[in-house]
Design an enzyme around this catalytic site. Structure first.
Site, PDB file in Angstrom:
ATOM      1  N   ARG A  73       8.768 -74.603 -24.950  1.00 44.85           N
ATOM      2  CA  ARG A  73       7.598 -74.213 -25.755  1.00 44.85           C
ATOM      3  C   ARG A  73       6.488 -75.254 -25.621  1.00 44.85           C
ATOM      4  O   ARG A  73       5.294 -74.918 -25.565  1.00 44.85           O
ATOM      5  CB  ARG A  73       7.996 -74.042 -27.225  1.00 44.85           C
ATOM      6  CG  ARG A  73       6.830 -73.586 -28.095  1.00 44.85           C
ATOM      7  CD  ARG A  73       7.224 -73.384 -29.541  1.00 44.85           C
ATOM      8  NE  ARG A  73       7.627 -74.623 -30.187  1.00 44.85           N
ATOM      9  CZ  ARG A  73       7.995 -74.710 -31.469  1.00 44.85           C
ATOM     10  NH1 ARG A  73       8.036 -73.616 -32.223  1.00 44.85           N
ATOM     11  NH2 ARG A  73       8.342 -75.863 -32.007  1.00 44.85           N
TER      12      ARG A  73
ATOM     13  N   LYS B 115       1.167 -74.961 -30.129  1.00 44.34           N
ATOM     14  CA  LYS B 115       1.492 -76.089 -31.012  1.00 44.34           C
ATOM     15  C   LYS B 115       0.638 -77.285 -30.612  1.00 44.34           C
ATOM     16  O   LYS B 115       1.073 -78.201 -29.915  1.00 44.34           O
ATOM     17  CB  LYS B 115       2.983 -76.420 -30.944  1.00 44.34           C
ATOM     18  CG  LYS B 115       3.477 -77.234 -32.144  1.00 44.34           C
ATOM     19  CD  LYS B 115       4.987 -77.288 -32.161  1.00 44.34           C
ATOM     20  CE  LYS B 115       5.526 -78.144 -33.296  1.00 44.34           C
ATOM     21  NZ  LYS B 115       5.243 -77.588 -34.627  1.00 44.34           N
TER      22      LYS B 115
ATOM     23  N   GLU C 267       2.634 -67.564 -42.254  1.00 40.83           N
ATOM     24  CA  GLU C 267       3.541 -68.707 -42.153  1.00 40.83           C
ATOM     25  C   GLU C 267       3.153 -69.768 -43.163  1.00 40.83           C
ATOM     26  O   GLU C 267       2.149 -69.628 -43.879  1.00 40.83           O
ATOM     27  CB  GLU C 267       3.494 -69.298 -40.736  1.00 40.83           C
ATOM     28  CG  GLU C 267       2.100 -69.769 -40.326  1.00 40.83           C
ATOM     29  CD  GLU C 267       2.020 -70.257 -38.885  1.00 40.83           C
ATOM     30  OE1 GLU C 267       3.070 -70.538 -38.294  1.00 40.83           O
ATOM     31  OE2 GLU C 267       0.886 -70.362 -38.359  1.00 40.83           O
TER      32      GLU C 267
END
Length: 353
Positions: free
Chosen positions: A108, A202, A235
Site C-alpha cells: 500500500r 496515505k 472513517e
C-alpha cells in the site's frame, strides 16, 4: 548574560536559556548561537540521559544507515516532505518479535507513493530488508514501525524538480500494545474530510485529521467520525470504522472515498469465522447513513495499533445499550489471535541478534 564554562561545556543557565529563552518585559530575548555541531549534539544527547528512548532506532537514506542515537534522528529542513507535505507513509505493528502484515502495508505504501509521483530510491525487496534490519537493530519486541517516502531534500520551491533524489526514512516506536477492552466516545466531525484522491492515498498531509481529532478532544470525546458529502459514514481521523447491525451484520463503509485500511481488510477476511459459528449473519462493505449507523447494535474503530477499539457513545447518544458489545470483542479476539499466532504470510519473524 550568556556565559560559557572554561571547559567549553554549556553551563546550566545557558542550557536552560537555549531550551526556553528568557523574555523581558518588551518580549525580547537573546538567542544562543551554537559554536559547533559538537556543542549542539552534546546538549541534545544530555537531554536523553537517564530517560527511556521511545524511538530506539531510525533509518535514513540521506545518512545511508541506521541511527541509534535519538539526538541524531533528524530530517533535512529542505526536504520536500517537510515544507510542502510531499510525502507518503505507512505503519506496521511489531508484536512479540514479529512484524505483522509488513508486506501488505509495504505494498500500500508504494501504491501511495505512485499516486504522489514519488519514485522510491530502492526497489521493494530492498525497502523490506531495510525495515527488517532496522527492527532487529532496535531490539524492540512490541511497538510500531513507521516509514516515509519523500520527494527528498533539495530546495524550498514548490516543484520537486530541484530535489535530486527521493528519500526513505523509518523509525521504530517502542509501545506496549495491549487489547482494547474499554469503550470510548466519539463525535461527528465538522472538519471537511479530504477528497477521494487524497483520502485514498496515505500521505503526510494530515492537517484535516489533526483538526478533527482536536475537535473531538475539545468536546471530551476520544475521536471523531467523518461523514461524506452524500451523508454516508466515511472513517475516523486515522482509523476505519465498523458496525454490527441489530440483524448481526458486520458492515464497513466502502473504500472508494477513504483509505483501505490493511487491518480493516484483514478483519473482513477473518470475520466470516463468526458467520460459520452462527454468531454473525453476514460480513460486507456498504453505504451507511448517519441514522443507520447510530442505530447499530455495536460500533468500533479498526486500525493497525488497536486493532479494535469499541465505541459506546456517539454525539452523546449510546450505541446499542451503551456498553462494549460481545461481537466487538469477538472480532477483536480474531485480530488479536492473528497477531499472536497467525499464518507466516501475516507474521514475519525479526532476526534479532
Amino acid at each position: 548574560m550568556l556565559s560559557r564554562a572554561d571547559s567549553g561545556s554549556v553551563e546550566p543557565r545557558l542550557r536552560e536559556s537555549v531550551i526556553a529563552p528568557e523574555v523581558d518585559d518588551r518580549g525580547d530575548f537573546r538567542v544562543h548561537v551554537f559554536s559547533s555541531a559538537e556543542e549542539l549534539l552534546s546538549m541534545r544527547q544530555d537531554e536523553w540521559v537517564g530517560k527511556p528512548k521511545p524511538y530506539p532506532a531510525m533509518y535514513s537514506s540521506v545518512f545511508g544507515g541506521i541511527i541509534l542515537d535519538p539526538a541524531m534522528m533528524v530530517i533535512p529542513i529542505d526536504d520536500h516532505m517537510v515544507h510542502r507535505g510531499h510525502g507518503v507513509f505507512d505503519t506496521a505493528v511489531i508484536f512479540d518479535g514479529y512484524l505483522y502484515e509488513l508486506d501488505v502495508h509495504l505494498a500500500r505504501f508504494l501504491r501511495s507513493a505512485a499516486k504522489a509521483k514519488i519514485t522510491s530510491p530502492f526497489p521493494q525487496p530492498t525497502l523490506r530488508s531495510i525495515l527488517i534490519q532496522l527492527t532487529a537493530a532496535s531490539n524492540c519486541r512490541k511497538g510500531a514501525l513507521r516509514y516515509w517516502l519523500s520527494a527528498g531534500p533539495g530546495d524550498f520551491l514548490l516543484s520537486p524538480a530541484g530535489c535530486p533524489k527521493s528519500a526513505f526514512y523509518a523509525v521504530v516506536i517502542d509501545h506496549n500494545l495491549s487489547q482494547c477492552k474499554e469503550g470510548v466516545k466519539v463525535i461527528t466531525s465538522t472538519i471537511p474530510m479530504k477528497s477521494p484522491l487524497f483520502a485514498t492515498m496515505k500521505n503526510v498531509n494530515y492537517l484535516p485529521n489533526v483538526l478533527s481529532q482536536m475537535e473531538a478532544e475539545e468536546k471530551g470525546a476520544s475521536s471523531s467520525i467523518w461523514v461524506d458529502e452524500e451523508g454516508y459514514i466515511a472513517e475516523g481521523p486515522n482509523v476505519n470504522v465498523a458496525f454490527v447491525t441489530r440483524e448481526k451484520e458486520l458492515i464497513l463503509p466502502f473504500f472508494d472515498k477513504i483509505l483501505s485500511g490493511c487491518t480493516a481488510l484483514r478483519l473482513l477476511e477473518l470475520a466470516p469465522k463468526l458467520v460459520e459459528q452462527g454468531r454473525l449473519k453476514d460480513v460486507r462493505t456498504g453505504n451507511l447513513t448517519v441514522d443507520e449507523a447510530k442505530g447499530a447494535a455495536e460500533m468500533m474503530f479498526v486500525g493497525s495499533t488497536l486493532p479494535i477499539l469499541p465505541i459506546i457513545s456517539w454525539d452523546e447518544e449510546p450505541i446499542g445499550d451503551g456498553h462494549v458489545g460481545e461481537l466487538t470483542m469477538a472480532l477483536s479476539d480474531l485480530l488479536w489471535e492473528d497477531m499472536v499466532s497467525g499464518p507466516e504470510t501475516q507474521r514475519l519473524l525479526v532476526p534479532y541478534s
